[in-house]
Every structure is written in structure tokens, then in C-alpha cells.
Design a protein around this motif. Structure first.
Motif, PDB file in Angstrom:
ATOM      1  N   TYR A 122       0.852  -1.170   0.299  1.00  0.00           N
ATOM      2  CA  TYR A 122      -0.403  -0.177  -0.720  1.00  0.00           C
ATOM      3  C   TYR A 122       1.021   1.029  -0.114  1.00  0.00           C
ATOM      4  O   TYR A 122       0.347   1.973  -1.057  1.00  0.00           O
ATOM      5  CB  TYR A 122      -1.053  -0.229   1.139  1.00  0.00           C
ATOM      6  N   MET A 123       2.140   1.541   0.714  1.00  0.00           N
ATOM      7  CA  MET A 123       2.561   2.496   1.311  1.00  0.00           C
ATOM      8  C   MET A 123       3.777   2.923  -0.392  1.00  0.00           C
ATOM      9  O   MET A 123       4.192   3.179  -0.700  1.00  0.00           O
ATOM     10  CB  MET A 123       3.462   1.986   2.135  1.00  0.00           C
ATOM     11  N   VAL A 124       3.856   1.327  -0.910  1.00  0.00           N
ATOM     12  CA  VAL A 124       4.835   1.733  -2.008  1.00  0.00           C
ATOM     13  C   VAL A 124       4.148   1.966  -3.834  1.00  0.00           C
ATOM     14  O   VAL A 124       5.052   2.680  -3.846  1.00  0.00           O
ATOM     15  CB  VAL A 124       5.724   0.441  -2.348  1.00  0.00           C
ATOM     16  N   ILE A 125       4.115   1.037  -3.648  1.00  0.00           N
ATOM     17  CA  ILE A 125       3.112   1.240  -4.948  1.00  0.00           C
ATOM     18  C   ILE A 125       1.368   1.611  -5.279  1.00  0.00           C
ATOM     19  O   ILE A 125       1.728   2.264  -5.688  1.00  0.00           O
ATOM     20  CB  ILE A 125       2.106  -0.542  -5.216  1.00  0.00           C
ATOM     21  N   GLU A 126       1.201   2.180  -4.325  1.00  0.00           N
ATOM     22  CA  GLU A 126      -0.471   2.851  -4.358  1.00  0.00           C
ATOM     23  C   GLU A 126      -0.516   4.407  -3.405  1.00  0.00           C
ATOM     24  O   GLU A 126      -1.288   5.071  -3.983  1.00  0.00           O
ATOM     25  CB  GLU A 126      -1.641   1.686  -3.015  1.00  0.00           C
ATOM     26  N   LEU A 127      -0.090   4.547  -2.765  1.00  0.00           N
ATOM     27  CA  LEU A 127       0.792   5.768  -2.035  1.00  0.00           C
ATOM     28  C   LEU A 127       1.749   6.259  -2.437  1.00  0.00           C
ATOM     29  O   LEU A 127       2.039   7.670  -2.482  1.00  0.00           O
ATOM     30  CB  LEU A 127       0.487   5.547  -0.532  1.00  0.00           C
ATOM     31  N   GLY A 128       2.406   5.502  -2.556  1.00  0.00           N
ATOM     32  CA  GLY A 128       4.421   6.216  -2.979  1.00  0.00           C
ATOM     33  C   GLY A 128       4.891   6.734  -2.398  1.00  0.00           C
ATOM     34  O   GLY A 128       5.358   7.938  -2.124  1.00  0.00           O
TER      35      GLY A 128
END
Length: 486
Positions: free
Chosen positions: A403-409
Motif C-alpha cells: 500500500y505504501m510503496v505501490i498504491e500511495l507512493g
């Protein structure tokens, strides 16, 4: 003026208890019509027990009570599957909780002007207690200590099974991806919470999902600007109303940090940070249950030395049993760290045991956070504007890392689909090369992530202020609670 009393019941896990306490504080400080009582179940985790006991002795806001429930003999030990253990624990304590709540209700009926018992706020994993709300004929709300996207996954899981006939336990280590309503991007199956993929724990998640559909509303420790897509996906008519009321984080100056081992170590750590340049230090900390075996420790040490960046490393000793139990502090780091490492890195790094995480993240010297991606830790990093390198270990942390890396950047990857093997068999080892690459990306290269995290930090503060989205959401929740009173 109508006054309302709410009973909060978290599960006996540190992050859940801390969140329940912070929610209770938020409620009573926001509206003087509200009173709260938190029931804390006994646990065999010594750090959690110490924290729970300290609450009764600490200075809590007016109209906030903490009741530590006594241990009750159970026929099911905590070595059994978690769903059996939790259900057994809740059932064993139910008569005592019923007795306490009856007293609260009687008191309100006998004393004009005293708060009226208005309902329960159950942990999302404690929805099996909903029968109590029915007995007392009051509404109940659920509290999700994880993110809205994960809540969306839990609710979708039941749809997959009941409506689409998907057997997730057959997916195993599949390389496939799934589309989930609460995520804009397809998620690799390997990043889904292990509890959703194995037959031993899947019933817990399905039971939680079924229970949540009966709640009057669901409080989520998040804010709209961070999880707009996920929160909107939950407005689907199938899920009770969602109240984003976060970020609920402990703040520096709130007193002793969770698990604190006293002030001397904290002073030493903060004094060391005071001598470092702004945003120059990488902080490595993996939660109250995070630890690594010796081979992995050596890879981390090699990566830190190779990167040349300043670091503060919270290094904990694994439980001898290898099970999911709290680690302890090493008496001597030399027993696990490569020979000469401490001498060679003495000018740029500091290795510590337990860490006062909130105070460290709040320090201006900290410029990066290698984390297990527990949701509380993620919110703390966002609040203080510190970008994350993700290294999840268990629970829903793989999901959060994706979620932090791919979805929210808002983070970089050390390893997204890592799963800790608490039995110590076939342990995955993340190489020094992979760790070094992530450190350099976080601390040197990816200026865009740092900028986005700083901006989200600014927004997170505004959302709790009058006119902010979470401030308004909490107001709607309080209105609903008061309107429920007869």
C-alpha cells in the motif's frame, strides 16, 4: 443536557490497546458530554501488561476510566490457534464484563444527571462480543486499528467466498494478482495477509468481516486525504458507515513511551541524535515483536556499513521458542553483530535495544525509517514527515508495505512480500545488496517520496483541526451517539 458513557474493548495486543486509549482521549477531550470506560483483557506479554497496569496509575483525562480485567482460567491455552484463543478469552471474561456494564447502567438510571450508557466500541477482532450489546439493548461500533484499504480487503474477502466461491487457501504462493475494491492497483497474492490464505486463521478474518456488517458504524484510524480511494470504496451500501478519525498517534511529551525501560536509555539516545545533522539518520525499528536471527542481522549490519549513512538501529533478541512472542534486549550486542562492526561504525551509528519510537521519529535528525509497517508506525512516520523503507514481518504488514510503496507512493521497498517464519525453519534472508539499495534510494535518491511524505505530514495535522476531515468525522460520530440516547 444528555450525557453518554461508552465502553471500549480492544483485543489484548499493544497496538490495539494504545489505539483504544487514544480514541477514548479523543472522545472525552472533544465533547464534555462523553465519558468512556476501557476494559483491558489480561495478556502474557510482559510489555503489554506493564503498559496496561501503568494506565491505571497514570494521569488520564477526566471521564476516562481503565479497568484491567483479572485473569480467568481458560481451557484453551494461548498456544492454540488465535481465533480459539481470542474467543475463549472473550467468553471467559463475558460474565465479569456484563457485571461491570450492569453497574454502569444502574448508576446512570439511579443518578439523575449522570451519563447514560450509550453503547460499545469493540475492536474489529472482538465483534464476537456483539451479543453483549444486544443484551443491553444498545448500539455498538467497531474500531479498526488498521487502514481503510485493509478493512476493504477484509470485507471483500467474505464476498469472494460467499458470492464468488473463491478458496483463497488454494492460492498459496501463487504469483497471481487480485483486484480489490479498496485498491486502485492489483495486489500480488504474496502481499496479502497470511491470515487470509491459511485455513487455521481464515475463519478469524471471515468471522470479523461478518461481524462488522452488523456494526452501527466503523471507526478507522486514518484520514480521508491519505485514503480517499479506499474510504470511498467502502461507501458501497454493504458496509456500515465508516468514520475516519485519525491519525491517532501518541505524541512526544505524552509521558513514557510504550514499553519504555526507563529514562536513562532514552536520554542517551536523544543526546546522540542531538549531535547529528538534520535528516541524516536512518532509524531501524521493527515493532514490539520484531526481531531477526543472526544470519539476517549480519546482512543488515553489512548493508549499514556499506551504505555509509548514519543510523540508529533498534536490535532485539528473538524469543528462544521462535514463536510470535515479544523479543528481549541483548545483554551484549557482540554475540550477534559481526566482529568489529561497532568499532568501525562508532562515528556514524548507534545500536540500541528497546527504542522510544515516537520521540525518535519526532527528532529532526531522523531522515528515514526502516519499518515493519505496522499501521500505527506508518501513521507516526507520516505525522512526523519521515519516509519509510518497508520490511513487513507478519499480520497485515505485507499488505501495508504494498500500500505504501505501490498504491500511495510514500515509501521504498526493502522487501514487500517478506513473511517472518516464527518457527525458524527455511527463514528468508534479505541480502545486504537489497537492503543497501533501499537505504540509498530512501536517504539519497528519491526526493519525490520525501516531498510527498512532508506534504502528507502537513495535511495530517490539518485534518484533526476544526474544519478538517477527521475532526468533522468525529463530530458526526458523536452526534450519532447522542441521537441514539432515549
Amino acid at each position: 443536557m444528555k450525557k453518554a458513557e461508552l465502553v471500549l474493548i480492544p483485543i489484548p495486543a499493544m497496538g490495539h490497546i494504545v489505539s483504544a486509549v487514544e480514541i477514548a482521549k479523543l472522545l472525552v477531550q472533544r465533547d464534555d458530554r462523553l465519558s468512556t470506560t476501557i476494559f483491558i483483557y489480561p495478556t502474557r506479554n510482559p510489555i503489554t501488561t506493564t503498559y496496561s497496569e501503568s494506565l491505571a496509575a497514570s494521569t488520564l483525562p477526566d471521564r476516562l476510566r481503565v479497568i484491567n480485567l483479572p485473569s480467568v482460567e481458560s481451557k484453551i491455552s494461548d498456544a492454540k490457534p488465535q481465533n480459539q484463543f481470542l474467543n475463549s478469552l472473550f467468553e471467559g471474561q463475558k460474565p465479569l464484563v456484563r457485571e461491570y456494564v450492569s453497574k454502569i447502567k444502574t448508576q446512570s438510571e439511579l443518578s439523575p444527571g449522570s451519563p447514560q450508557f450509550a453503547g460499545f466500541i469493540f475492536d474489529a477482532f472482538a465483534t464476537g462480543l456483539k451479543d453483549l450489546a444486544n443484551e443491553f439493548d444498545v448500539p455498538w461500533y467497531a474500531f479498526c486499528a488498521s487502514d481503510a484499504a485493509y478493512l476493504g480487503w477484509v470485507m471483500h474477502l467474505k464476498t469472494l467466498q460467499d458470492e464468488q466461491g473463491v478458496d483463497l487457501t488454494e492460492l498459496g504462493n501463487s504469483d497471481s494478482e487480485l483486484e480489490i475494491p479498496s485498491l486502485a492497483s492489483p495486489i500480488p497474492v504474496k502481499c496479502l495477509p497470511l491470515s487470509s490464505l491459511v485455513k487455521e486463521t481464515l475463519p478469524i478474518v471471515l468471522e470479523m468481516a461478518g461481524g462488522l456488517t452488523e456494526a452501527k458504524g466503523i471507526l478507522v484510524n486514518t484520514f480521508l486525504e491519505l485514503e480517499l480511494y479506499a474510504v470511498n470504496s467502502l461507501s458501497n451500501g454493504k458496509t456500515p458507515r465508516v468514520y475516519p478519525v485519525g491519525p491517532i498517534v501518541k505524541h512526544e511529551g505524552d509521558g513514557r513511551d510504550v514499553g519504555s525501560d526507563g529514562s536513562k536509555n532514552s536520554r542517551d539516545i536523544m543526546d546522540w541524535l542531538d549531535d547529528q545533522a538534520p535528516s541524516s539518520v536512518l532509524f531501524l525499528c521493527f515493532g514490539s515483536r520484531g526481531s531477526f536471527r543472526s544470519e539476517q542481522v549480519k546482512e543488515i549490519a553489512c548493508a549499514l556499513e556499506r551504505s555509509g549513512h548514519r543510523f540508529l538501529w533498534s536490535l532485539r533478541k528473538p524469543s528462544p521458542s521462535g514463536k510470535l512472542k515479544s523479543p528481549s534486549d541483548y545483554e551484549n550486542f557482540q554475540e550477534v553483530i559481526p566482529e568489529g562492526f561497532l568499532d568501525r561504525t562508532a562515528k556514524i551509528g548507534k545500536v540500541i535495544g528497546w527504542a522510544p519510537q515516537v520521540d525518535i521519529l519526532a527528532h529532526p535528525a531522523v531522515g528515514g525509517f526502516a519499518s515493519h509497517c505496522g499501521w500505527n508506525s506508518i501513521l507516526e512516520s507520516i505525522w512526523f514527515g519521515v519516509p519509510i523503507a518497508t520490511w513487513p514481518l507478519y499480520a497485515e504488514q505485507q499488505f501495508n508495505a504494498f500500500y505504501m510503496v505501490i498504491e500511495l507512493g510514500l515509501g521504498v521497498e526493502i522487501k514487500m512480500d517478506y513473511t517472518m517464519d516464527f518457527q525458524g525453519d527455511d527463514e528468508i534472508i534479505v541480502s545486504a545488496d537489497d537492503i543497501t539499495r533501499a537505504i540509498k534510494q530512501l536517504m539519497e535518491e528519491d526526493k519525490e517520496i520525501r516531498k510527498k511524505v512532508k506534504e502528507m505530514s502537513r495535511i495530517s495535522e490539518k485534518t484533526l483541526m476544526p474544519g478538517g476531515s477527521s475532526h468533522s468525522s468525529l463530530g458526526h460520530l458523536i452526534d450519532d451517539i447522542i441521537e441514539n440516547l432515549s
